[in-house]
Design an enzyme around this catalytic site. Structure first.
Site, short mmCIF file in Angstrom:
data_model
loop_
_atom_site.label_atom_id
_atom_site.label_comp_id
_atom_site.label_asym_id
_atom_site.label_seq_id
_atom_site.Cartn_x
_atom_site.Cartn_y
_atom_site.Cartn_z
N HIS A 89 -4.28 1.55 8.03
CA HIS A 89 -2.90 2.03 8.12
C HIS A 89 -2.71 3.22 7.17
CE1 HIS A 89 1.63 1.18 8.26
NE2 HIS A 89 1.52 1.94 7.18
N GLU A 90 -3.25 3.09 5.94
CA GLU A 90 -3.09 4.17 4.95
C GLU A 90 -3.94 5.39 5.33
OE1 GLU A 90 -0.67 3.66 3.23
OE2 GLU A 90 -0.54 1.48 3.19
N GLN B 178 2.86 9.92 1.96
CA GLN B 178 4.21 9.35 2.05
C GLN B 178 5.12 9.83 0.93
OE1 GLN B 178 2.38 5.23 2.58
NE2 GLN B 178 4.29 5.01 3.71
N GLY C 170 0.84 -1.20 0.00
CA GLY C 170 0.00 0.00 0.00
C GLY C 170 0.87 1.24 0.00
N CYS D 264 5.91 -0.47 7.40
CA CYS D 264 5.60 0.81 6.75
C CYS D 264 6.78 1.21 5.89
CB CYS D 264 5.35 1.87 7.82
SG CYS D 264 4.93 3.48 7.13
N LEU D 265 6.50 1.61 4.66
CA LEU D 265 7.58 2.01 3.75
C LEU D 265 8.28 3.28 4.25
CD1 LEU D 265 5.80 1.27 0.35
CD2 LEU D 265 7.45 -0.16 1.57
N HIS E 144 -2.06 7.49 7.63
CA HIS E 144 -1.09 8.37 6.95
C HIS E 144 -1.78 9.66 6.50
CE1 HIS E 144 2.61 6.13 6.84
NE2 HIS E 144 2.06 5.07 6.26
O1 K1U Z 1 1.83 2.41 4.09
C1 K1U Z 1 2.84 1.79 3.88
O2 K1U Z 1 3.91 2.21 4.26
C2 K1U Z 1 2.78 0.48 3.13
C3 K1U Z 1 2.77 -0.71 4.07
C4 K1U Z 1 1.35 -1.23 4.19
C5 K1U Z 1 1.05 -2.16 5.32
C6 K1U Z 1 1.75 -3.34 5.50
C7 K1U Z 1 1.41 -4.19 6.54
C8 K1U Z 1 0.37 -3.87 7.39
C9 K1U Z 1 -0.30 -2.69 7.21
C10 K1U Z 1 0.03 -1.84 6.17
C11 K1U Z 1 3.67 -1.77 3.47
O3 K1U Z 1 3.47 -2.20 2.39
S1 K1U Z 1 4.98 -2.31 4.43
C12 K1U Z 1 5.83 -3.51 3.47
C13 K1U Z 1 5.09 -4.80 3.26
O4 K1U Z 1 4.88 -5.18 2.14
C14 K1U Z 1 4.58 -5.61 4.39
C15 K1U Z 1 5.06 -5.50 5.65
C16 K1U Z 1 4.54 -6.26 6.68
C17 K1U Z 1 3.55 -7.16 6.44
C18 K1U Z 1 3.06 -7.30 5.17
C19 K1U Z 1 3.58 -6.53 4.14
ZN ZN Z 2 2.86 3.22 6.22
#
Ligand code: K1U
Ligand code: ZN
Length: 183
Positions: free
Chosen positions: A134-135, A51, A46, A92-93, A138
């Site tokens: 989560h988004e 971001q 996501g 989170c990225l 943000h």
């Molecule tokens: O918003 C962001 O920074 C993107 C985030 C989204 C997210 C991942 C996991 C749970 C809630 C929201 C990411 O994509 S983090 C990287 C990722 O692919 C990931 C990390 C942990 C679990 C599953 C995926």
């Molecule tokens: Zn995030």
């Protein structure tokens, strides 16, 4: 298309409250395409416009295995459909290489517009419910580490600093011309 730089915690710009998108213009469509490309490049599931320092109510998500089914949520409204919260290990990225458990309702209603300006009104569960919340955070200037203890927030800051330093060094090394090898 272009890769957009992702802001890293604790950049204060991540605390900006996003404004509604007034119209899905050509400029917004370009931003959506760039956000999707940026999300794939960073191996995320996501990305919120906040971001990439664009403070508009715009989210992209792709939970598909082949990364070929991006979903776009414009001006989203998310309503919990259950009181009970469940833990999920979030990443989170903007907080690279930090993962921790956050509790959120596991079922929500999403009302939004898609990239064509069509209405979305869906009840969702599981990872999509977690990811959209989560988004949404943000867009409201909230980062998942805000739910963690002060100690964990400090550790997250230190970890991000370390990861960014390593990435900078790697990028500098990649930009160097290859050293001549003795043959
Ligand atoms: O918003 C962001 O920074 C993107 C985030 C989204 C997210 C991942 C996991 C749970 C809630 C929201 C990411 O994509 S983090 C990287 C990722 O692919 C990931 C990390 C942990 C679990 C599953 C995926
Ligand atoms: Zn995030």
């Amino acid at each position: 298309m272009a890769l957009l730089p992702i802001l890293s915690y604790p950049d204060p710009r991540l605390r900006t409250i996003a404004k509604p998108v007034k119209e899905v213009t050509a400029e917004i469509k370009t931003l959506i395409k760039d956000m999707i490309e940026t999300m794939y490049d960073a191996q995320g599931i996501g990305l919120a416009a906040s971001q990439v320092d664009q403070h508009l109510q715009l989210i992209v998500i792709d939970l598909s295995e082949n990364k070929d089914s991006p979903r776009v949520f414009i001006n989203p409204k998310v309503t919990p459909l259950v009181e009970e919260k469940q833990p999920y290990e979030e990443g989170c990225l903007s907080v690279p290489e930090v993962y921790d458990s956050v509790e959120r309702p596991n079922k929500v209603r999403i009302e939004a517009l898609d990239e064509n300006g069509e209405k979305i009104d869906e009840e969702v569960e599981g990872l999509l419910a977690v990811c959209i919340q989560h988004e949404m955070d943000h867009l409201n200037g909230v980062i998942f580490v805000d739910y963690l203890s002060r100690l964990k927030q400090t550790r997250a800051r230190d970890k991000v600093r370390k990861v960014l330093k390593i990435r900078e060094k790697q990028e500098a090394a990649e930009a160097q011309p290859q050293a001549a090898t003795n043959v």
